[in-house]
Write an enzyme that holds these catalytic residues in place. Structure first.
Site, PDB file in Angstrom:
ATOM      1  N   THR A 283      -0.509  -7.593   0.352  1.00 53.32           N
ATOM      2  CA  THR A 283      -0.698  -8.421   0.871  1.00 53.32           C
ATOM      3  C   THR A 283       0.116  -9.641  -0.075  1.00 53.32           C
ATOM      4  O   THR A 283       0.027 -10.823   0.290  1.00 53.32           O
ATOM      5  CB  THR A 283      -2.525  -8.811   0.960  1.00 53.32           C
ATOM      6  OG1 THR A 283      -2.589  -8.728   0.030  1.00 53.32           O
ATOM      7  CG2 THR A 283      -3.260  -7.852   1.940  1.00 53.32           C
TER       8      THR A 283
ATOM      9  N   SER B   7       3.322  -4.653  -2.462  1.00 53.47           N
ATOM     10  CA  SER B   7       4.442  -5.810  -2.738  1.00 53.47           C
ATOM     11  C   SER B   7       4.666  -6.441  -3.333  1.00 53.47           C
ATOM     12  O   SER B   7       5.814  -7.217  -3.891  1.00 53.47           O
ATOM     13  CB  SER B   7       3.374  -6.473  -2.032  1.00 53.47           C
ATOM     14  OG  SER B   7       2.094  -6.916  -1.761  1.00 53.47           O
TER      15      SER B   7
ATOM     16  N   THR C 147      -1.830  -2.263   0.019  1.00 54.46           N
ATOM     17  CA  THR C 147      -2.656  -1.630  -0.516  1.00 54.46           C
ATOM     18  C   THR C 147      -3.321  -0.569   1.023  1.00 54.46           C
ATOM     19  O   THR C 147      -3.979  -0.122   1.152  1.00 54.46           O
ATOM     20  CB  THR C 147      -3.986  -3.391  -0.102  1.00 54.46           C
ATOM     21  OG1 THR C 147      -3.334  -3.272  -1.709  1.00 54.46           O
ATOM     22  CG2 THR C 147      -5.397  -2.538  -0.600  1.00 54.46           C
TER      23      THR C 147
END
Length: 336
Positions: free
Chosen positions: A85, A54, A12
């Protein structure tokens, strides 16, 4: 002046808007340009390994990151890894096991909002990561919301808040406040030998979260799939059902046939103790490995790592029962 390597992997923090939603679009040099105001006192070099959300980071990427860190570690005082994250805690645990006795700080960070957004938490998280990377405290860490968390203890606990990560059942390795970076040296791991790269992970692993009514046949199906290890998130302080649907007996048979089965609690805090209730003691008698207060992220990645290093089931079980990097440490005051 500390020499820091910043490894970019996407996430992000490095995302931009597209017709299909947010996706990694900023290269590592773009991110570095946006944090130039934070870099006074550091000599920073940038390396981009890949640009992935991710959710798309797999064990193959863990191996690539670990190998890069291992090969570059002697050139720098510390390494910062920009990472999405959603699976950051898994990567942090995986790197912890793959890079045991690493000589320098390796700090993973990311953000809940793209660094392009003026209100993003990205800048503050990068600041924390840089200062921990320059701390000369060897090990793998997560930096988020002015907290530094041991890599094997991090877990993402919120989806939107900037306070997204917590150190589960363990003190913070450091905090950032008006006094600067305040280290908790009781958490900093001591190096015992030279760092050796051990970055092979077995993907024949399954995470099973129990629910009332689950079919014991799941273990037969997992064996047919070639699954070598299972981590079970059991109920409460520790229990598997043996009435009506006898999951305990299914686990016993799976272990007898060569599967490694580790069990912990679905509850995030305080861990398991399978000696308390009959439903726990029966499953302990089957030969399962109790993970106590280990996070699910650490338990799964440790199982993948152990099975990747060893073919011998007894050795895998021994490793799973051994506290290597604080993942099986005692419950202490985690409000530090």
């Amino acid at each position: 002046m500390n020499k820091i390597l910043m490894i970019s992997t996407g996430g992000t923090l490095a995302s931009s808007h597209s017709d299909n939603g947010l996706s990694p679009g900023l290269h590592g040099n773009d991110v570095l340009d946006r944090i130039r105001g934070l870099t006074a006192g550091f000599q920073i070099e940038e390396e981009e390994l890949f640009m992935l959300d991710s959710s798309n980071v797999q064990p193959e990427e863990w191996t690539k990151i670990a190998r890069t860190v291992y090969e570059r570690r002697k050139e720098y005082d510390g390494i910062v890894i920009i990472h999405g994250t959603d699976t950051l805690a898994y990567t942090a645990s995986a790197l912890s096991f793959a890079l045991q006795n690493i000589e320098i700080p390796v700090v993973l960070t990311g953000s809940q909002v793209s660094i392009e957004n003026p209100i993003a938490d990205a800048t503050e998280n990068c600041r924390a990561a840089l200062h921990m990377a320059a701390s000369h405290c060897p090990g793998v860490y997560v930096a988020f919301n002015r907290k530094i968390i041991l890599g094997t203890r991090a877990s993402k606990v919120r989806t939107r808040s900037f306070d997204a990560f917590e150190s589960i059942n363990y003190p913070y390795a450091a905090r950032i406040n008006s006094g600067g970076l305040v280290l908790n040296h009781s958490v900093i791991l001591k190096r015992e030998t030279e760092c050796i790269l051990q970055a092979k992970f077995c993907t024949d692993v399954f995470l099973l979260k129990l629910f009332p009514g689950i079919s014991p046949d799941i273990f037969r199906q997992l064996r047919q799939m070639g699954i070598r290890g299972v981590y079970v998130e059991a109920f409460g302080i520790g229990g598997l059902p043996f009435e009506k649907r006898n999951l305990t007996e299914a686990v016993r048979k799976a272990i007898q046939e060569g599967m490694v089965v580790a069990v912990g609690s679905q509850c995030l805090y305080e861990g398991s103790d399978f000696t308390v209730y009959e439903v726990g003691r029966q499953v302990l008698d089957c030969g399962v490995i109790e993970t106590g207060n280990m996070t699910s992220e650490a338990a799964v990645t440790k199982l993948m790592w152990a099975l990747g290093q060893f073919e011998d089931k007894a050795m895998v079980e021994k490793i799973m029962k051994t506290n290597l990097l604080g993942e099986l440490g005692s419950i202490v005051d985690w409000n530090y």
